[in-house]
Design an enzyme around this catalytic site. Structure first.
Site, PDB file in Angstrom:
ATOM      1  N   ALA A  51       0.850  -1.194   0.000  1.00 28.82           N
ATOM      2  CA  ALA A  51       0.000   0.000   0.000  1.00 28.82           C
ATOM      3  C   ALA A  51       0.882   1.238   0.000  1.00 28.82           C
ATOM      4  CB  ALA A  51      -0.879  -0.019   1.240  1.00 28.82           C
ATOM      5  N   GLY A  58       0.654  -5.176   1.080  1.00 33.79           N
ATOM      6  CA  GLY A  58      -0.459  -5.277   0.134  1.00 33.79           C
ATOM      7  C   GLY A  58      -0.023  -5.904  -1.184  1.00 33.79           C
ATOM      8  N   GLU A  70      -0.256  -9.488  -0.593  1.00 36.82           N
ATOM      9  CA  GLU A  70      -1.687  -9.834  -0.464  1.00 36.82           C
ATOM     10  C   GLU A  70      -2.341  -9.890  -1.849  1.00 36.82           C
ATOM     11  OE1 GLU A  70      -2.165  -6.721   2.503  1.00 36.82           O
ATOM     12  OE2 GLU A  70      -3.063  -8.197   3.839  1.00 36.82           O
ATOM     13  N   GLU A 121       3.850  -5.261   7.552  1.00 41.33           N
ATOM     14  CA  GLU A 121       2.950  -4.245   8.128  1.00 41.33           C
ATOM     15  C   GLU A 121       3.220  -3.997   9.601  1.00 41.33           C
ATOM     16  OE1 GLU A 121       2.112  -6.544   5.973  1.00 41.33           O
ATOM     17  OE2 GLU A 121       0.512  -5.875   4.635  1.00 41.33           O
TER      18      GLU A 121
HETATM   19  C1  LIG Z   1      -8.411   0.358   7.412  1.00 43.56           C
HETATM   20  C2  LIG Z   1      -7.633   0.791   6.202  1.00 43.56           C
HETATM   21  C3  LIG Z   1      -7.094  -0.375   5.418  1.00 43.56           C
HETATM   22  C4  LIG Z   1      -5.914   0.056   4.649  1.00 43.56           C
HETATM   23  C5  LIG Z   1      -5.170  -1.144   4.186  1.00 43.56           C
HETATM   24  C6  LIG Z   1      -3.737  -0.777   4.130  1.00 43.56           C
HETATM   25  C7  LIG Z   1      -2.928  -1.961   3.869  1.00 43.56           C
HETATM   26  C8  LIG Z   1      -1.649  -1.848   4.136  1.00 43.56           C
HETATM   27  C9  LIG Z   1      -0.783  -2.933   3.828  1.00 43.56           C
HETATM   28  C10 LIG Z   1       0.554  -2.421   3.318  1.00 43.56           C
HETATM   29  O1  LIG Z   1       0.885  -2.760   2.244  1.00 43.56           O
HETATM   30  S1  LIG Z   1       1.507  -1.416   4.283  1.00 43.56           S
HETATM   31  C11 LIG Z   1       2.971  -1.244   3.315  1.00 43.56           C
HETATM   32  C12 LIG Z   1       3.791  -2.480   3.358  1.00 43.56           C
HETATM   33  N1  LIG Z   1       4.984  -2.319   2.610  1.00 43.56           N
HETATM   34  C13 LIG Z   1       6.136  -2.035   3.166  1.00 43.56           C
HETATM   35  O2  LIG Z   1       6.262  -1.887   4.351  1.00 43.56           O
HETATM   36  C14 LIG Z   1       7.310  -1.904   2.219  1.00 43.56           C
HETATM   37  C15 LIG Z   1       8.054  -0.652   2.484  1.00 43.56           C
HETATM   38  N2  LIG Z   1       9.128  -0.476   1.537  1.00 43.56           N
HETATM   39  C16 LIG Z   1      10.292  -1.131   1.628  1.00 43.56           C
HETATM   40  O3  LIG Z   1      10.509  -1.983   2.445  1.00 43.56           O
HETATM   41  C17 LIG Z   1      11.351  -0.727   0.660  1.00 43.56           C
HETATM   42  O4  LIG Z   1      11.067   0.551   0.221  1.00 43.56           O
HETATM   43  C18 LIG Z   1      11.483  -1.656  -0.573  1.00 43.56           C
HETATM   44  C19 LIG Z   1      10.156  -1.848  -1.267  1.00 43.56           C
HETATM   45  C20 LIG Z   1      12.042  -3.015  -0.131  1.00 43.56           C
HETATM   46  C21 LIG Z   1      12.480  -1.008  -1.568  1.00 43.56           C
HETATM   47  O5  LIG Z   1      13.698  -0.741  -0.895  1.00 43.56           O
HETATM   48  P1  LIG Z   1      14.812   0.214  -1.550  1.00 43.56           P
HETATM   49  O6  LIG Z   1      15.948   0.229  -0.599  1.00 43.56           O
HETATM   50  O7  LIG Z   1      15.031  -0.194  -2.938  1.00 43.56           O
HETATM   51  O8  LIG Z   1      14.171   1.645  -1.641  1.00 43.56           O
HETATM   52  P2  LIG Z   1      13.723   2.645  -0.490  1.00 43.56           P
HETATM   53  O9  LIG Z   1      14.747   3.699  -0.337  1.00 43.56           O
HETATM   54  O10 LIG Z   1      13.316   1.924   0.721  1.00 43.56           O
HETATM   55  O11 LIG Z   1      12.395   3.262  -1.103  1.00 43.56           O
HETATM   56  C22 LIG Z   1      12.449   4.046  -2.293  1.00 43.56           C
HETATM   57  C23 LIG Z   1      11.399   5.106  -2.173  1.00 43.56           C
HETATM   58  O12 LIG Z   1      10.122   4.495  -2.196  1.00 43.56           O
HETATM   59  C24 LIG Z   1       9.364   4.910  -1.071  1.00 43.56           C
HETATM   60  N3  LIG Z   1       8.500   3.791  -0.669  1.00 43.56           N
HETATM   61  C25 LIG Z   1       8.870   2.520  -0.473  1.00 43.56           C
HETATM   62  N4  LIG Z   1       7.817   1.769  -0.157  1.00 43.56           N
HETATM   63  C26 LIG Z   1       6.750   2.584  -0.162  1.00 43.56           C
HETATM   64  C27 LIG Z   1       5.373   2.383   0.094  1.00 43.56           C
HETATM   65  N5  LIG Z   1       4.846   1.190   0.388  1.00 43.56           N
HETATM   66  N6  LIG Z   1       4.574   3.450   0.017  1.00 43.56           N
HETATM   67  C28 LIG Z   1       5.056   4.670  -0.308  1.00 43.56           C
HETATM   68  N7  LIG Z   1       6.359   4.921  -0.561  1.00 43.56           N
HETATM   69  C29 LIG Z   1       7.185   3.876  -0.491  1.00 43.56           C
HETATM   70  C30 LIG Z   1      10.417   5.234  -0.027  1.00 43.56           C
HETATM   71  O13 LIG Z   1       9.881   6.100   0.932  1.00 43.56           O
HETATM   72  C31 LIG Z   1      11.494   5.867  -0.866  1.00 43.56           C
HETATM   73  O14 LIG Z   1      11.120   7.190  -1.154  1.00 43.56           O
HETATM   74  P3  LIG Z   1      11.786   8.400  -0.356  1.00 43.56           P
HETATM   75  O15 LIG Z   1      11.275   9.598  -1.063  1.00 43.56           O
HETATM   76  O16 LIG Z   1      13.260   8.196  -0.431  1.00 43.56           O
HETATM   77  O17 LIG Z   1      11.267   8.307   1.047  1.00 43.56           O
END
Ligand SMILES: CCCCCC/C=C/CC(=O)SCCNC(=O)CCNC(=O)[C@H](O)C(C)(C)COP(=O)(O)OP(=O)(O)OC[C@H]1O[C@@H](n2cnc3c(N)ncnc32)[C@H](O)[C@@H]1OP(=O)(O)O
Length: 719
Positions: free
Chosen positions: A61, A100, A103, A123
């Site tokens: 997400a 997500g 998922e 998460e």
């Molecule tokens: C009741 C309401 C219901 C709502 C339901 C909501 C459901 C939620 C479920 C979810 O999915 S929560 C999100 C789960 N995902 C994560 O936790 C993954 C987070 N990301 C990472 O672990 C890493 O970024 C990566 C994908 C492994 C990539 O790693 P890498 O080292 O290549 O790059 P980064 O420097 O970490 O990231 C680059 C850039 O991208 C931004 N970013 C990464 N993931 C997300 C994300 N999920 N959403 C938004 N932005 C993301 C990160 O912040 C970096 O950007 P920045 O500008 O440098 O900050």
């Protein structure tokens, strides 16, 4: 945001397009809904493949949407629509499938992963649970114990482990989308009923109640007050005990509580703060995106004590070739053995070959003549370090970066001993240096942006949370620790015990309270520093005047313990007692309690009842107040730098976001009011005098943390 193509005549290929990680923003979700609909209604399409652009399936997400009103199609019906499709849908997983993203893949009927892909439900590390069905689908697919492990830790698994667990159906070393398309063609027309995970019963778990009770107990213990891991266990229990629809309802209820919690806000703040500190700036205006790091192929470490050994391991593990120098032969031999053992253990854990050949050992400092960067890690003594820096300046090739591993010494003073002060920076590692995440990169007024960029890049390569900070006594972390420890000493004088103080701090979420931590790191460390500062006096004087030194309140309690030879764990006695020297189990010590009683009597102090709230307010607000001074002085670029330092290096509970975020959550006006209250009671304690930045922030209406910059004179924050 999701592109649709027909490939191999009868496969609908949906490509998620949302750089950098194809997060499931509202637009991406809408794109998936539309393209899935299109593929399913196209009679020429027999099967569907979902992939992500640029080598990454989906990072989950869009976390940036969480703070706002979420619009666009919700995830759960989107995933259910895919699962109930009457054509096979195959997820082609490259890079990452997280949260997500996984998922979404679990909603597909088949999953093909590239061998380098990583999958997980992280998460919990954002204060949430996998609430798009992940907590209900994963246990049905891989069983309750394995699902619990993944969901409560948030760890990412490799494609190989995912295959072994049964999360993916096939792993490929080749083009994943091609493999998925081929696979999709091969399964077209097969019955999809067995592939719909939501219809599976959860694999039976014997002794369910006892099993979950034990799991919950362990999770509670390791969570140290974090609520998401507990909700994760509750959600998986629902999967194990309830039909799918009811389990989904339970998942929704649990998520509703987490989603708006302060802990989720704190953890999501940490996620972005850790990335923001990489975009460093210096007060001179130099910054990360305009300062080019120098290439580092070969590095050297001088001094192979505990720190030098850990630093050598951390460097060698990045693949650098390292010259490790220790002038004493016996020490060198011992260090070689210890470093090799650490490299072997690390390599075994990571399933790679140990980089033993990457380290060359020498007794001669001349061996570093051709390295690109040196990290000096000799004993913390300015005269010794100065001598080493002078030798290095004479030996190293022009342009070699000279870094000092120091926790408190003046980096600029060392720089001034070299002909090229612009090449000098501090690299403050934390013990054990190959394990601890934090690295403070300390720039002096003359450090060049290139030197800082190089040290920051090297820190990143070593997997450290690297934070660029200015040069001052204790830098950021230890400077803030000083008032925290002093307040803890004062509380003992006033009637508290080490047990009470530690319990309050551990209940707050620190892995160890201040006294247990002090026993672990050694009481003699601080004693040596205080002696150097001229604060230590013979312990015979009594009364208030004996506890005012250099014009401010001083507690000699730590000095008195050291005079008794009580240095902590290593001597088997400190603030606590231990079974034997080196033992780790702290036990309350009656000697210490009578010592405190005698000390109070000698100084005319009357013990009073102190509660946990006072412990937290005095220790934490004093530390936070110093954080505001640091921001005002321009030593840290922004509150996120301080918070990353405290969360990654000082055990500050991550679910509380770091000290500055915590102050923001508590309310700046409240922090100010309590500091003023304690300052009135203890006027001889300067660190309780509220910082002018805190006052300015409160006067300007206590803006949220990302707006503090407007009140900070020398801000270079990136959040
Ligand atoms: C009741 C309401 C219901 C709502 C339901 C909501 C459901 C939620 C479920 C979810 O999915 S929560 C999100 C789960 N995902 C994560 O936790 C993954 C987070 N990301 C990472 O672990 C890493 O970024 C990566 C994908 C492994 C990539 O790693 P890498 O080292 O290549 O790059 P980064 O420097 O970490 O990231 C680059 C850039 O991208 C931004 N970013 C990464 N993931 C997300 C994300 N999920 N959403 C938004 N932005 C993301 C990160 O912040 C970096 O950007 P920045 O500008 O440098 O900050």
């Amino acid at each position: 945001m999701a592109e649709y193509n027909r490939v191999s005549e009868c496969v609908g290929l949906i490509t998620l397009r949302n750089p950098p990680v194809n997060a499931l923003s509202a637009a991406v979700r809408q794109g998936i809904v539309d393209t899935v609909q299109r593929a399913l209604s196209d009679p020429n399409v027999k099967s569907v493949v979902i992939c992500g652009q640029n080598g990454i399936f989906c990072g989950g997400a869009d976390i940036k949407e969480f703070g706002s009103n979420m619009t666009g199609p919700p995830l759960i019906p989107m995933i259910h629509a895919i699962e109930s499709a009457n054509k096979p849908v195959v997820a082609a997983i490259e890079g990452s499938a997280l949260g997500g993203g996984l998922e979404l893949a679990l909603g597909c009927h088949y999953r093909i992963a590239h061998s380098k892909a990583r999958l997980g439900l992280p998460e919990v590390s954002l204060g949430l649970l996998p609430a798009a069905g992940g907590s209900q689908l994963l246990p049905r697919l891989i069983g309750v114990p394995a699902a619990l492990n993944l969901i409560t830790t948030g760890r990412h698994v490799t494609a190989a482990e995912a295959l072994q667990l049964g999360i993916v159906d096939q792993v490929t070393d080749h083009n994943t989308v091609d493999a998925a398309v081929k696979f999709a063609l091969s399964v077209a027309g097969r019955s999809l009923d067995p592939r719909r995970i939501s219809t599976h019963p959860c694999p039976q778990q014997p002794d369910l109640d006892a099993f979950f009770e034990e799991v919950m107990q362990k999770v509670r213990q390791s969570a140290r007050g974090a609520i998401a891991p507990i909700a994760c266990v509750q959600a998986v229990r629902a999967a194990a005990t309830l039909p799918y629809a009811q389990g989904m309802e339970r998942e929704r209820e649990l998520m509703a509580t987490l989603f708006t919690s302060g802990q989720a806000r704190a953890l999501q703040y940490c996620f972005f703060a850790e990335r923001a500190v990489g975009r460093w700036r210096m007060p001179s205006g130099a910054r990360w995106d305009t300062s080019k790091p120098r290439p580092v192929h070969k590095a050297a470490v001088i001094g192979l004590g505990t720190m030098g050994r850990g630093i050598t391991v951390a460097l060698a593990q990045t693949g650098l070739s390292v010259i490790a120098v220790e002038t004493q032969e016996k020490q060198l031999m011992e260090a070689k053995q210890a470093i090799s053992a650490m490299l072997e253990r690390g390599a075994k854990r990571r399933g790679v070959a140990p980089a033993l050949d990457g380290v060359i050992y020498s007794q001669n400092i001349q061996a570093v003549a051709d390295v690109d960067l040196v990290i000096e890690a000799v004993f913390e003594d300015i005269a010794l370090k100065t001598k080493v820096f002078q030798q290095l300046s004479a030996v190293c090739k022009p342009g070699t970066l000279l870094c000092t591993n120091t926790s408190a010494l003046d980096v600029d003073q060392l720089a001034s001993e070299t002909p090229n002060p612009e090449l000098v920076v501090g690299m403050h590692f934390f013990a054990p240096a190959h394990v601890m995440k934090l690295l403070e990169v300390v720039y002096g007024p003359r450090s060049s942006p290139q030197a800082v960029a190089t040290a920051m890049q090297l820190g990143k390569k070593m997997g450290k949370a690297s934070v660029a900070v200015g040069n001052c006594r204790g830098f950021v972390g230890n400077r803030m620790l000083k008032p925290y420890i002093e307040e803890a000493f004062f509380l003992l004088e006033e009637g508290a015990t080490p047990e009470l103080v530690d319990q309050a701090l551990e209940e707050f979420g620190f892995p160890m309270g201040v006294f247990r931590m002090s026993d672990l790191s050694g009481l003699d460390v601080g004693w040596r520093v205080r002696k150097g500062d001229g604060l230590v006096e013979p312990g015979t004087a009594s009364g208030r005047s004996a506890r005012i030194r250099q014009g401010r309140r001083y507690s000699p309690l730590g000095d008195l313990l050291c005079e008794e030879g009580r240095f902590g764990q290593k001597t088997g006695r400190g603030w606590y007692q231990y079974d034997k020297p080196g033992s780790r189990v702290a036990r309350s010590d009656p000697w210490l309690h009578s010592f405190l009683g005698a000390y109070r009597a000698q100084h005319g102090l009357v013990a009073r009842r102190i509660d946990h709230q006072e412990v937290l307010e005095r220790c934490l607000y004093a530390l936070i107040n110093e954080g505001f001074h640091i921001l005002d002085d321009g030593i840290a670029a922004g509150p996120e730098d301080i918070d990353v330092i405290y969360v990654s290096g000082y055990g500050w509970p991550r679910h509380r976001g770091g000290p500055m975020f915590y102050a923001n959550m508590v309310g700046l006006a409240k922090v100010l009011e309590r500091l003023e209250h304690y300052q009135q009671l203890h006027p001889e304690v300067p660190h309780l005098q509220p910082s002018s930045l805190l006052r300015r922030l409160v006067a300007s209406g206590s803006p949220p943390i990302h707006k503090w910059g407007e009140a900070i004179k020398k801000l270079h924050s990136q959040l």
